[in-house]
Write an enzyme that holds these catalytic residues in place. Sequence first.
Site, short mmCIF file in Angstrom:
data_model
loop_
_atom_site.label_atom_id
_atom_site.label_comp_id
_atom_site.label_asym_id
_atom_site.label_seq_id
_atom_site.Cartn_x
_atom_site.Cartn_y
_atom_site.Cartn_z
N PRO A 163 -72.50 84.88 16.33
CA PRO A 163 -72.69 84.60 14.90
C PRO A 163 -74.07 84.01 14.62
O PRO A 163 -74.66 83.35 15.47
CB PRO A 163 -71.57 83.61 14.59
CG PRO A 163 -71.18 83.02 15.90
CD PRO A 163 -71.41 84.10 16.91
N ASN A 174 -71.43 94.56 15.26
CA ASN A 174 -72.50 95.00 14.37
C ASN A 174 -72.98 96.40 14.71
O ASN A 174 -72.91 96.84 15.86
CB ASN A 174 -73.71 94.06 14.45
CG ASN A 174 -73.47 92.74 13.77
OD1 ASN A 174 -73.24 91.73 14.41
ND2 ASN A 174 -73.52 92.74 12.45
N ARG A 210 -66.48 87.29 7.77
CA ARG A 210 -66.20 88.31 6.76
C ARG A 210 -65.60 89.54 7.43
O ARG A 210 -65.92 89.85 8.59
CB ARG A 210 -67.46 88.68 5.97
CG ARG A 210 -68.55 89.47 6.62
CD ARG A 210 -69.36 88.76 7.68
NE ARG A 210 -69.94 87.50 7.26
CZ ARG A 210 -71.16 87.38 6.75
NH1 ARG A 210 -71.92 88.44 6.62
NH2 ARG A 210 -71.65 86.20 6.43
N ASP A 213 -69.47 93.41 6.13
CA ASP A 213 -70.77 93.05 5.56
C ASP A 213 -71.65 94.28 5.62
O ASP A 213 -71.84 94.86 6.70
CB ASP A 213 -71.39 91.90 6.35
CG ASP A 213 -72.64 91.35 5.70
OD1 ASP A 213 -72.78 91.50 4.47
OD2 ASP A 213 -73.49 90.79 6.41
N PRO A 232 -87.66 95.70 1.83
CA PRO A 232 -86.76 95.63 2.98
C PRO A 232 -85.99 94.30 3.01
O PRO A 232 -86.40 93.34 2.39
CB PRO A 232 -87.70 95.76 4.18
CG PRO A 232 -88.98 96.30 3.65
CD PRO A 232 -89.08 95.81 2.24
N HIS A 233 -84.92 94.28 3.79
CA HIS A 233 -84.13 93.06 3.92
C HIS A 233 -85.05 91.93 4.37
O HIS A 233 -85.81 92.06 5.32
CB HIS A 233 -83.01 93.28 4.93
CG HIS A 233 -82.02 92.16 4.97
ND1 HIS A 233 -82.27 90.96 5.58
CD2 HIS A 233 -80.76 92.06 4.45
CE1 HIS A 233 -81.23 90.17 5.45
NE2 HIS A 233 -80.29 90.81 4.76
N PHE A 241 -79.06 91.07 15.78
CA PHE A 241 -77.89 91.91 15.53
C PHE A 241 -78.19 93.04 14.56
O PHE A 241 -77.39 93.97 14.43
CB PHE A 241 -76.72 91.06 15.02
CG PHE A 241 -76.99 90.32 13.74
CD1 PHE A 241 -76.73 90.89 12.51
CD2 PHE A 241 -77.47 89.02 13.77
CE1 PHE A 241 -76.96 90.22 11.33
CE2 PHE A 241 -77.70 88.33 12.59
CZ PHE A 241 -77.46 88.92 11.36
#
Length: 275
Positions: A163, A174, A210, A213, A232-233, A241
């Site tokens: 995590p 992931n 969650r 995601d 972008p993110h 991940f």
Amino acid sequence: MDKIRIKNLELFAKHGVFPEENALGQKFLVSADLYTDIRPAGLTDDLNASIDYGMVCHKIKDFLEQHTFRLLETAAEKLAWSLLTEIAGLKKVTLEIQKPWAPVGLPLETVSVRITRGWHTVYIALGSNLGEKETYLRNAVESLNQADGCRVEEVSEFLVTEPYGYTEQDDFLNGCLCLRTLLTPEELLALLHKLEQEAERKREIRWGPRTLDLDIIFYDDLVMDSRDLQIPHGDMQNRDFVLRPLAQIAPYVRHPILKKTVGGMLADLEHSQKI
């Protein structure tokens, strides 16, 4: 990108705001720029390696004659969607629909609407650490592949990861996928949120557990910042991940701001973690 041009295809259809336009119909002129890769056809002289513009003309004529829309904007939007989803090899289309008999009560040559629509390449990160994790991820992949205007091109392996941020929770599963889509970034975000809600995701703790995601990592070479979406993110370069599964399917895709490839960012992150 190469282009095939169709100019001023004439047809008779029933589009307009006024009832008499829908009943009586009128003349329309349609022009289309079809973006595709012409080189294979040019080298082989094989029509099957290109787009048959005669077939496209008949598709345009049939679509606009068989449907009735109040607005030219809607006619153009729906026609572009139909062409892009039905014609193999069509990457982008520019459509102009002219209405020379538009009932405006003044002399004019024509009224027209012109739009450009096309396929976009998007990379999406997937994660789950509650319940049947793999089932949630595979269901999301299948739902995206079946969504209108979406085609899943490639999916990475699903990797078990620790995590991130809030660490008092179970390990994550992931992955990343490559998606071809006709949706805008905002429309795609709404679809991803819908899939998360269907998986009964709860947003109670930041970076918390969650069921599902889904994050947009890249959308073509787009750079955008809005209240709801950053592309972008914003933190992808620091997330093992994300980078590890993404490097499986897109190692040479380059970050439009950092100017580094996915593989390069992963190598940098792994080096910093060792230090």
